[in-house]
Design a protein around this motif. Structure first.
Motif, mmCIF file in Angstrom:
data_model
loop_
_atom_site.group_PDB
_atom_site.id
_atom_site.type_symbol
_atom_site.label_atom_id
_atom_site.label_comp_id
_atom_site.label_asym_id
_atom_site.label_seq_id
_atom_site.Cartn_x
_atom_site.Cartn_y
_atom_site.Cartn_z
ATOM 1 N N THR A 107 -36.019 14.445 -80.488
ATOM 2 C CA THR A 107 -36.963 14.969 -79.417
ATOM 3 C C THR A 107 -35.205 16.174 -78.748
ATOM 4 O OG1 THR A 107 -37.350 14.530 -76.744
ATOM 5 C CG2 THR A 107 -35.924 13.463 -77.673
ATOM 6 N N LYS A 108 -35.708 17.067 -77.904
ATOM 7 C CA LYS A 108 -34.735 17.479 -77.869
ATOM 8 C C LYS A 108 -35.224 18.154 -76.350
ATOM 9 C CE LYS A 108 -35.947 20.510 -81.780
ATOM 10 N NZ LYS A 108 -36.797 22.684 -81.945
ATOM 11 N N GLY A 109 -35.772 17.601 -75.844
ATOM 12 C CA GLY A 109 -35.712 17.126 -74.259
ATOM 13 C C GLY A 109 -37.300 18.174 -73.422
ATOM 14 N N ILE A 110 -37.219 18.347 -72.267
ATOM 15 C CA ILE A 110 -38.605 20.146 -71.878
ATOM 16 C C ILE A 110 -37.755 20.974 -71.831
ATOM 17 C CG2 ILE A 110 -39.840 20.513 -70.086
ATOM 18 C CD1 ILE A 110 -40.432 17.194 -69.945
ATOM 19 N N ARG A 111 -36.259 21.093 -71.159
ATOM 20 C CA ARG A 111 -35.161 21.874 -71.123
ATOM 21 C C ARG A 111 -34.546 21.363 -71.218
ATOM 22 N NH1 ARG A 111 -37.312 22.334 -66.127
ATOM 23 N NH2 ARG A 111 -35.320 21.911 -65.477
ATOM 24 N N PRO A 112 -33.348 22.457 -71.830
ATOM 25 C CA PRO A 112 -31.935 22.109 -72.605
ATOM 26 C C PRO A 112 -31.254 20.438 -71.169
ATOM 27 C CG PRO A 112 -31.951 23.903 -73.131
ATOM 28 C CD PRO A 112 -33.532 24.006 -72.267
ATOM 29 N N ASP A 113 -31.810 20.916 -70.386
ATOM 30 C CA ASP A 113 -30.509 20.588 -68.853
ATOM 31 C C ASP A 113 -31.838 19.300 -68.176
ATOM 32 O OD1 ASP A 113 -32.212 21.889 -68.159
ATOM 33 O OD2 ASP A 113 -31.060 22.371 -66.126
ATOM 34 N N PHE A 114 -32.708 19.386 -68.899
ATOM 35 C CA PHE A 114 -34.508 18.054 -67.921
ATOM 36 C C PHE A 114 -34.862 17.958 -69.313
ATOM 37 C CE2 PHE A 114 -38.199 17.479 -66.274
ATOM 38 C CZ PHE A 114 -38.021 16.964 -65.437
ATOM 39 N N PHE A 115 -35.198 16.369 -69.050
ATOM 40 C CA PHE A 115 -35.458 15.630 -70.051
ATOM 41 C C PHE A 115 -36.848 15.303 -69.961
ATOM 42 C CE2 PHE A 115 -36.891 11.360 -72.545
ATOM 43 C CZ PHE A 115 -36.596 11.552 -73.238
ATOM 44 N N GLY A 116 -37.195 15.128 -68.662
ATOM 45 C CA GLY A 116 -38.314 15.355 -68.263
ATOM 46 C C GLY A 116 -38.380 13.696 -68.122
ATOM 47 N N ALA A 117 -37.755 12.918 -68.106
ATOM 48 C CA ALA A 117 -37.363 11.498 -67.708
ATOM 49 C C ALA A 117 -38.194 10.558 -67.232
ATOM 50 C CB ALA A 117 -36.095 10.337 -67.827
ATOM 51 N N ASP A 118 -38.739 10.878 -66.219
ATOM 52 C CA ASP A 118 -39.433 10.179 -65.300
ATOM 53 C C ASP A 118 -41.403 10.356 -65.073
ATOM 54 O OD1 ASP A 118 -37.851 8.606 -64.166
ATOM 55 O OD2 ASP A 118 -37.137 9.965 -62.743
ATOM 56 N N ASN A 119 -41.841 11.822 -65.786
ATOM 57 C CA ASN A 119 -42.940 11.991 -66.111
ATOM 58 C C ASN A 119 -43.334 10.847 -66.993
ATOM 59 O OD1 ASN A 119 -42.072 14.385 -64.979
ATOM 60 N ND2 ASN A 119 -41.453 15.774 -66.544
ATOM 61 N N PRO A 120 -44.341 10.682 -66.631
ATOM 62 C CA PRO A 120 -45.375 10.155 -67.953
ATOM 63 C C PRO A 120 -45.379 11.522 -69.300
ATOM 64 C CG PRO A 120 -46.130 10.209 -65.707
ATOM 65 C CD PRO A 120 -45.906 10.834 -65.300
ATOM 66 N N ILE A 121 -45.229 10.201 -70.322
ATOM 67 C CA ILE A 121 -45.437 11.188 -71.251
ATOM 68 C C ILE A 121 -47.053 10.678 -72.279
ATOM 69 C CG2 ILE A 121 -45.745 8.557 -73.088
ATOM 70 C CD1 ILE A 121 -43.553 10.227 -74.626
ATOM 71 N N THR A 122 -47.087 12.050 -72.549
ATOM 72 C CA THR A 122 -48.695 12.741 -72.297
ATOM 73 C C THR A 122 -48.909 12.515 -73.874
ATOM 74 O OG1 THR A 122 -48.078 14.347 -73.755
ATOM 75 C CG2 THR A 122 -48.605 14.657 -71.230
ATOM 76 N N ARG A 123 -50.367 12.180 -74.691
ATOM 77 C CA ARG A 123 -51.007 11.808 -76.118
ATOM 78 C C ARG A 123 -50.141 12.299 -77.205
ATOM 79 N NH1 ARG A 123 -54.873 7.930 -76.506
ATOM 80 N NH2 ARG A 123 -55.716 9.356 -78.760
ATOM 81 N N GLN A 124 -50.173 13.684 -76.727
ATOM 82 C CA GLN A 124 -49.200 14.968 -77.926
ATOM 83 C C GLN A 124 -48.150 14.726 -77.575
ATOM 84 O OE1 GLN A 124 -50.367 18.857 -76.790
ATOM 85 N NE2 GLN A 124 -49.678 18.850 -75.255
ATOM 86 N N GLU A 125 -47.191 14.476 -76.580
ATOM 87 C CA GLU A 125 -45.932 14.320 -76.962
ATOM 88 C C GLU A 125 -45.631 13.543 -77.508
ATOM 89 O OE1 GLU A 125 -43.883 16.627 -72.240
ATOM 90 O OE2 GLU A 125 -44.737 14.561 -72.797
ATOM 91 N N MET A 126 -45.820 12.072 -77.373
ATOM 92 C CA MET A 126 -46.298 10.758 -78.118
ATOM 93 C C MET A 126 -46.240 11.667 -79.437
ATOM 94 S SD MET A 126 -47.897 7.396 -75.931
ATOM 95 C CE MET A 126 -47.474 6.526 -77.892
ATOM 96 N N ILE A 127 -47.260 11.994 -80.632
ATOM 97 C CA ILE A 127 -47.578 11.851 -81.847
ATOM 98 C C ILE A 127 -46.439 13.184 -82.532
ATOM 99 C CG2 ILE A 127 -49.255 13.921 -83.188
ATOM 100 C CD1 ILE A 127 -49.827 11.180 -82.755
ATOM 101 N N VAL A 128 -45.995 14.043 -81.132
ATOM 102 C CA VAL A 128 -44.472 15.146 -81.518
ATOM 103 C C VAL A 128 -43.598 14.321 -81.952
ATOM 104 C CG1 VAL A 128 -43.084 16.733 -80.947
ATOM 105 C CG2 VAL A 128 -45.311 17.085 -80.809
#
Length: 347
Positions: A107-128
């Motif tokens: 993983t690289k996170g959504i942005r260099p300074d933001f992982f999106g830790a509390d965002n519900p993960i999507t199915r495509q994000e899991m597959i990646v």
């Protein structure tokens, strides 16, 4: 769970929520879910846990931080909190696991300074993340698979190759031939995919191997491949012969072949828009293959001379707007020129 998926290409799993019990053999709220078997098996192996009230809550959404912890522990990666310190939104409990995935290239996170830790993960994000954890991301990109899901147009660009690759090996499943890529994943889906990833690791790895082999055009005789042990792969050919190879060496060979073949799909517009360093990489990709023992060609001049002459020719050839208009392939033009000029010859 072996760490071979990631390390090949150098080529207790728990949800982080409050509060958890120790792993249980079953949960009182999973009787009607499709994931009951997966949940129970992973629970018995102390891979997942439930809540203090004896529930698993299969329909509850999974956050990106929770999934990061799940995957990092499934891969048996050592915690690396420092690697997650750049993310401003990752809590202390998740730092070691997010950092472990960052260090492993999952993983690289959504942005260099933001992982999106509390965002519900999507199915495509899991597959990646799964495809990266398998060590298969570069192969997923270079084989350029096409998804057969009815809603494939809804798959984000960053995830398309990963989803299509996972679909091709039977890992990414949908409902009524729809993948629902942007739908948030729940704990039942997470359990099923983690089960497939850990318990059926060998099956999906071998499917991935065979898919890659089947889509590597310069492997003309190879039909499929299977990992025999941690170090050996067996190649099954169309002529009914077999060949045992070192697994890492074979994966590296596939990468050289696929990078070479990918040049066929790049045209003059791509060449003209590329920086000098990228052009150099493209030419070197072709020469790496030509100089390999498994190539059908022999390089007849020095690599320095070949590189200079090929680069100069492509610059001149694609300076002609008509050649760009007709979308001539970079690889085809390199081959024509190299053969005509005696830079390479057939073995």
């Amino acid at each position: 769970m072996k760490k071979g998926f990631i390390t090949l290409l150098v080529v207790a799993l728990a949800f982080a929520s409050l509060p958890f019990t120790a792993a249980a053999a079953s949960f009182k709220d999973i009787g009607g879910t499709y994931a009951k078997e997966y949940i129970e098996v992973l629970s018995q192996k102390n891979i997942i846990s439930g809540y203090n009230d004896g529930t698993y809550r299969p329909q509850e959404k999974v956050t990106r931080a929770q999934f990061a912890k799940m995957l990092a522990l499934a891969l048996e990666l050592p915690g690396s909190p420092d690697a997650a310190k750049g993310f401003k939104d990752v809590k202390d409990w998740a730092d070691p696991h997010v950092g472990a995935l960052v260090e492993a290239g999952v993983t690289k996170g959504i942005r260099p300074d933001f992982f999106g830790a509390d965002n519900p993960i999507t199915r495509q994000e899991m597959i990646v993340m799964f495809v990266r954890a398998m060590g298969m991301e570069p192969y997923a990109v270079l084989t350029n698979p096409i998804s057969g899901f009815d809603d494939e147009a809804k798959i984000s660009q960053f995830a398309y190759n990963h989803v299509a690759f996972a679909e091709a090996i039977g890992f990414a499943e949908g409902s009524n031939n729809s993948f629902m890529p942007t739908t948030t994943a729940d704990r039942a889906a997470a359990a099923k995919w983690i089960y497939n990833f850990t318990i059926d690791e060998e099956k999906y790895f071998n499917r991935a191997l065979s898919f890659i082999v089947g889509n590597t055009m310069t492997l003309e005789n190879a039909e499929r491949a299977k990992k025999i042990d941690e170090d050996t792969v067996r190649i099954y050919n169309f002529d009914r012969t077999t060949e045992d190879r070192d697994l890492v060496e074979f994966m590296n060979e596939l990468m050289v072949r696929l990078n070479y073949e990918y040049l066929y799909f790049l045209d003059g517009m791509f060449w003209n828009e590329s920086a000098i360093s990228v052009k150099s990489d493209l030419v070197n990709t072709a020469m790496d293959f030509w100089q390999s023992e498994y190539s059908g060609y022999t390089l007849k001049v020095s690599a320095t001379d070949a590189s200079a002459r090929l680069t100069a020719h492509l610059n001149e050839f694609f300076a002609d707007e008509e050649n760009v208009y007709y979308s001539y392939s970079i690889l085809e033009e390199m081959l024509f020129f190299a053969e005509d000029e005696g830079i390479i010859e057939m073995k």
